[in-house]
Design an enzyme around this catalytic site. Structure first.
Site, PDB file in Angstrom:
ATOM      1  N   LYS A 213       0.856  -1.202   0.000  1.00 34.23           N
ATOM      2  CA  LYS A 213       0.000   0.000   0.000  1.00 34.23           C
ATOM      3  C   LYS A 213       0.886   1.243   0.000  1.00 34.23           C
ATOM      4  O   LYS A 213       1.808   1.353   0.802  1.00 34.23           O
ATOM      5  CB  LYS A 213      -0.889  -0.028   1.252  1.00 34.23           C
ATOM      6  CG  LYS A 213      -1.814   1.165   1.403  1.00 34.23           C
ATOM      7  CD  LYS A 213      -2.816   0.924   2.535  1.00 34.23           C
ATOM      8  CE  LYS A 213      -3.793   2.054   2.690  1.00 34.23           C
ATOM      9  NZ  LYS A 213      -3.244   3.218   3.395  1.00 34.23           N
TER      10      LYS A 213
ATOM     11  N   SER B  73      -1.964   4.706  -3.795  1.00 35.77           N
ATOM     12  CA  SER B  73      -2.476   5.495  -2.672  1.00 35.77           C
ATOM     13  C   SER B  73      -1.469   6.541  -2.228  1.00 35.77           C
ATOM     14  O   SER B  73      -0.261   6.296  -2.273  1.00 35.77           O
ATOM     15  CB  SER B  73      -2.744   4.534  -1.492  1.00 35.77           C
ATOM     16  OG  SER B  73      -2.982   5.223  -0.292  1.00 35.77           O
TER      17      SER B  73
ATOM     18  N   HIS C 166      -2.010   7.642   0.885  1.00 40.94           N
ATOM     19  CA  HIS C 166      -2.295   7.513   2.324  1.00 40.94           C
ATOM     20  C   HIS C 166      -3.270   8.616   2.771  1.00 40.94           C
ATOM     21  O   HIS C 166      -3.147   9.169   3.857  1.00 40.94           O
ATOM     22  CB  HIS C 166      -0.979   7.610   3.114  1.00 40.94           C
ATOM     23  CG  HIS C 166      -0.940   6.792   4.377  1.00 40.94           C
ATOM     24  ND1 HIS C 166      -0.214   5.647   4.515  1.00 40.94           N
ATOM     25  CD2 HIS C 166      -1.533   6.985   5.583  1.00 40.94           C
ATOM     26  CE1 HIS C 166      -0.342   5.169   5.746  1.00 40.94           C
ATOM     27  NE2 HIS C 166      -1.149   5.962   6.423  1.00 40.94           N
TER      28      HIS C 166
ATOM     29  N   ARG D  26      -1.623  11.945   3.769  1.00 40.57           N
ATOM     30  CA  ARG D  26      -1.051  12.105   5.115  1.00 40.57           C
ATOM     31  C   ARG D  26       0.451  11.850   5.216  1.00 40.57           C
ATOM     32  O   ARG D  26       1.031  12.006   6.272  1.00 40.57           O
ATOM     33  CB  ARG D  26      -1.795  11.161   6.085  1.00 40.57           C
ATOM     34  CG  ARG D  26      -3.244  11.581   6.258  1.00 40.57           C
ATOM     35  CD  ARG D  26      -4.063  10.512   6.938  1.00 40.57           C
ATOM     36  NE  ARG D  26      -3.783  10.339   8.343  1.00 40.57           N
ATOM     37  CZ  ARG D  26      -4.270  11.095   9.310  1.00 40.57           C
ATOM     38  NH1 ARG D  26      -5.078  12.092   9.005  1.00 40.57           N
ATOM     39  NH2 ARG D  26      -3.986  10.859  10.571  1.00 40.57           N
TER      40      ARG D  26
ATOM     41  N   ASP E   7      -6.928   4.028  -3.587  1.00 37.38           N
ATOM     42  CA  ASP E   7      -7.738   4.761  -2.606  1.00 37.38           C
ATOM     43  C   ASP E   7      -7.363   6.233  -2.601  1.00 37.38           C
ATOM     44  O   ASP E   7      -6.455   6.674  -3.301  1.00 37.38           O
ATOM     45  CB  ASP E   7      -7.656   4.126  -1.199  1.00 37.38           C
ATOM     46  CG  ASP E   7      -6.376   4.452  -0.433  1.00 37.38           C
ATOM     47  OD1 ASP E   7      -5.586   5.307  -0.863  1.00 37.38           O
ATOM     48  OD2 ASP E   7      -6.168   3.837   0.638  1.00 37.38           O
TER      49      ASP E   7
ATOM     50  N   GLY F  41      -9.978   9.671  -1.424  1.00 36.91           N
ATOM     51  CA  GLY F  41     -11.029  10.591  -1.855  1.00 36.91           C
ATOM     52  C   GLY F  41     -12.249   9.953  -2.483  1.00 36.91           C
ATOM     53  O   GLY F  41     -13.119  10.668  -2.979  1.00 36.91           O
TER      54      GLY F  41
ATOM     55  N   ARG G 178     -15.776   8.763  -2.658  1.00 39.87           N
ATOM     56  CA  ARG G 178     -16.916   9.148  -1.824  1.00 39.87           C
ATOM     57  C   ARG G 178     -18.257   8.648  -2.354  1.00 39.87           C
ATOM     58  O   ARG G 178     -19.293   8.918  -1.731  1.00 39.87           O
ATOM     59  CB  ARG G 178     -16.992  10.692  -1.714  1.00 39.87           C
ATOM     60  CG  ARG G 178     -15.752  11.324  -1.078  1.00 39.87           C
ATOM     61  CD  ARG G 178     -15.640  10.974   0.394  1.00 39.87           C
ATOM     62  NE  ARG G 178     -14.472  11.524   1.029  1.00 39.87           N
ATOM     63  CZ  ARG G 178     -13.343  10.825   1.246  1.00 39.87           C
ATOM     64  NH1 ARG G 178     -13.236   9.564   0.872  1.00 39.87           N
ATOM     65  NH2 ARG G 178     -12.326  11.401   1.865  1.00 39.87           N
TER      66      ARG G 178
ATOM     67  N   ARG H  73     -11.913   7.584   5.325  1.00 42.07           N
ATOM     68  CA  ARG H  73     -12.611   8.440   6.304  1.00 42.07           C
ATOM     69  C   ARG H  73     -14.125   8.196   6.380  1.00 42.07           C
ATOM     70  O   ARG H  73     -14.660   8.070   7.495  1.00 42.07           O
ATOM     71  CB  ARG H  73     -12.298   9.907   6.007  1.00 42.07           C
ATOM     72  CG  ARG H  73     -10.804  10.245   6.198  1.00 42.07           C
ATOM     73  CD  ARG H  73     -10.467  11.601   5.634  1.00 42.07           C
ATOM     74  NE  ARG H  73      -9.081  12.005   5.801  1.00 42.07           N
ATOM     75  CZ  ARG H  73      -8.130  11.824   4.874  1.00 42.07           C
ATOM     76  NH1 ARG H  73      -8.421  11.238   3.725  1.00 42.07           N
ATOM     77  NH2 ARG H  73      -6.894  12.232   5.093  1.00 42.07           N
TER      78      ARG H  73
HETATM   79  C1  LIG Z   1      -7.147   9.010  10.624  1.00 45.04           C
HETATM   80  C2  LIG Z   1      -6.474   8.135   9.624  1.00 45.04           C
HETATM   81  C3  LIG Z   1      -5.701   7.064  10.063  1.00 45.04           C
HETATM   82  C4  LIG Z   1      -5.078   6.224   9.136  1.00 45.04           C
HETATM   83  N1  LIG Z   1      -4.359   5.133   9.573  1.00 45.04           N
HETATM   84  C5  LIG Z   1      -3.800   4.295   8.654  1.00 45.04           C
HETATM   85  C6  LIG Z   1      -3.095   3.120   9.055  1.00 45.04           C
HETATM   86  O1  LIG Z   1      -2.964   2.808  10.225  1.00 45.04           O
HETATM   87  N2  LIG Z   1      -2.554   2.329   8.086  1.00 45.04           N
HETATM   88  C7  LIG Z   1      -2.679   2.634   6.754  1.00 45.04           C
HETATM   89  O2  LIG Z   1      -2.191   1.897   5.899  1.00 45.04           O
HETATM   90  N3  LIG Z   1      -3.352   3.732   6.355  1.00 45.04           N
HETATM   91  C8  LIG Z   1      -3.919   4.565   7.251  1.00 45.04           C
HETATM   92  N4  LIG Z   1      -4.623   5.651   6.821  1.00 45.04           N
HETATM   93  C9  LIG Z   1      -4.799   5.878   5.376  1.00 45.04           C
HETATM   94  C10 LIG Z   1      -6.022   5.116   4.853  1.00 45.04           C
HETATM   95  O3  LIG Z   1      -5.840   3.734   4.921  1.00 45.04           O
HETATM   96  C11 LIG Z   1      -6.348   5.456   3.390  1.00 45.04           C
HETATM   97  O4  LIG Z   1      -5.215   5.275   2.588  1.00 45.04           O
HETATM   98  C12 LIG Z   1      -6.890   6.861   3.192  1.00 45.04           C
HETATM   99  O5  LIG Z   1      -7.570   7.316   4.325  1.00 45.04           O
HETATM  100  C13 LIG Z   1      -7.815   6.869   1.972  1.00 45.04           C
HETATM  101  O6  LIG Z   1      -8.353   8.128   1.732  1.00 45.04           O
HETATM  102  P1  LIG Z   1      -9.844   8.559   2.185  1.00 45.04           P
HETATM  103  O7  LIG Z   1      -9.840   8.595   3.663  1.00 45.04           O
HETATM  104  O8  LIG Z   1      -9.971   9.916   1.592  1.00 45.04           O
HETATM  105  O9  LIG Z   1     -10.812   7.571   1.614  1.00 45.04           O
HETATM  106  C14 LIG Z   1      -5.231   6.501   7.745  1.00 45.04           C
HETATM  107  C15 LIG Z   1      -6.019   7.574   7.325  1.00 45.04           C
HETATM  108  C16 LIG Z   1      -6.641   8.391   8.254  1.00 45.04           C
HETATM  109  C17 LIG Z   1      -7.507   9.516   7.763  1.00 45.04           C
END
Ligand SMILES: Cc1cc2nc3c(=O)[nH]c(=O)nc-3n(C[C@H](O)[C@H](O)[C@H](O)COP(=O)(O)O)c2cc1C
Length: 340
Positions: free
Chosen positions: A212, A234, A236, A239, A267, A269, A271, A291
């Site tokens: 990922k 992705s 992430h 983030r 992944d 965005g 929705r 989210r």
């Molecule tokens: C609050 C938060 C915590 C997350 N924690 C992890 C995690 O522990 N491991 C991981 O692979 N991705 C983590 N992610 C990323 C998500 O798996 C994912 O890639 C991302 O949120 C997708 O975008 P979206 O939230 O806009 O759908 C996190 C995202 C958020 C918002």
């Protein structure tokens, strides 16, 4: 609760950090990490949403009135729709909701299974942040995908062993977590993995391995070289790196380069069912949603997740019907027009 609107209203009441905006688009929470936002300026999260809006669905309305199916499979396991819950950890810290990660995962896994989908679970700087969610997947016959952070080899090894014992369908590793500042500086730090190290992980796992956090053709080629079974295109959720590209923008080039040699998920965005349709048309095998599924769990637990995924499935079916697609395989590149 009976519908998604009620669930989302409840999540808004229960989240004291996330605003649960009418549109979860990263605008209000720019830079809020910890929190639900994107890193730095928050541009990468916002871009995920904006770029998806630049993909348009083409219609084909001369067709039969046959039933539409969103059924497909995840490494041989039948799913009702190619949409999965993304791994999310730190629910209290990031959303300000009174919910521990264990209860979160329990509700998430159950809700996904009830909707015919699967959940990816998260990992964190304390061992129990992996062990707890993994235990829940194991209690559900392994129907879930534990996600392991890029720790040292030995720290990844014991986690992989637990995943094997718990009969997980597959494991994922969010190798881009090497960009999470708090984890780089933690007691057991995350780090980058090269192709040789990834080959070892694949060998250890003896089950499908998904990387990922791939965001370029170059990265996808390295994943192929490492011999893994799938990737998640992705950033992430914006983030790990400010100002980076969005998954949907790089998806098609990656699909072409990979040419069917491994599974490709995406992944960032997503929705709506229409958004899912766009990714499938550009060649993805499935989509992860982050989210909004967290909001679903916070709002009404497993029932919230089920209602949310049913809503996405209905929207996907509507898009398929209007584009003249009866099955997931029917969704092709010709069904979208890309304006970026
Ligand atoms: C609050 C938060 C915590 C997350 N924690 C992890 C995690 O522990 N491991 C991981 O692979 N991705 C983590 N992610 C990323 C998500 O798996 C994912 O890639 C991302 O949120 C997708 O975008 P979206 O939230 O806009 O759908 C996190 C995202 C958020 C918002």
């Amino acid at each position: 609760m009976e519908n998604w609107q009620e669930v989302y209203a409840s999540a808004k009441q229960r989240c004291h950090k996330c605003r649960c905006c009418p549109q979860c688009n990263g605008a209000a929470c720019r830079g809020e990490t910890p929190g639900p936002g994107g890193k730095g300026s928050g541009n990468a999260f916002v871009r995920n949403i904006d770029m998806l809006k630049q993909v348009f669905i083409t219609m084909d309305t001369i067709s039969e009135n046959t039933e539409i199916s969103t059924q497909t499979d995840f490494f041989g396991y039948e799913v009702s729709l190619p949409v999965y819950a993304a791994p999310i950890s730190g629910i209290r810290l990031n959303y300000g909701a009174d919910l521990d990660d264990l209860t979160y995962t329990q509700e998430l896994v159950e809700g996904c299974l009830a909707a015919g989908s699967l959940a990816f679970s998260g990992d964190g700087m304390y061992d129990e942040m992996f062990c707890g969610p993994m235990d829940i997947i194991a209690k559900h016959q392994g129907y879930g995908i534990p996600t392991i952070k890029p720790w040292s080899e030995s720290d990844m090894e014991w986690r992989i062993k637990l995943a094997k014992e718990g009969k997980a369908l597959a494991i994922a590793s969010d190798i881009d977590a090497s960009g999470l500042t708090n984890l780089r500086n933690s007691v057991t730090p995350v780090g980058f993995k090269n192709v040789e190290e990834l080959k070892k992980i694949k060998k250890m796992a003896e089950m499908p391995v998904i990387l990922k956090g791939i965001l370029s053709v170059k990265g996808a080629r390295k994943a192929l070289e490492a011999g893994v079974d799938g990737i998640i295109v992705s950033n992430h959720g914006g983030r790990v790196l400010d100002d980076c590209l969005s998954g949907i923008e790089v998806l098609e080039d990656i699909v072409k380069a990979v040419d069917g040699r491994m599974k490709i998920f995406v992944d960032g965005g997503f929705r709506s069912g229409n958004d899912v349709f766009k990714a499938l048309a550009l060649g993805a095998d499935g989509v992860l949603i982050g989210r909004p599924i967290s909001h679903a769990v916070i709002g009404d637990g497993a029932n919230g997740v089920k209602l949310y995924l049913e809503k996405i499935q209905l929207e996907l079916k509507e898009a398929m019907a209007m584009a003249g697609c009866k099955t997931i395989k029917d969704i092709q590149r010709e069904h979208v027009c890309v304006k970026f």
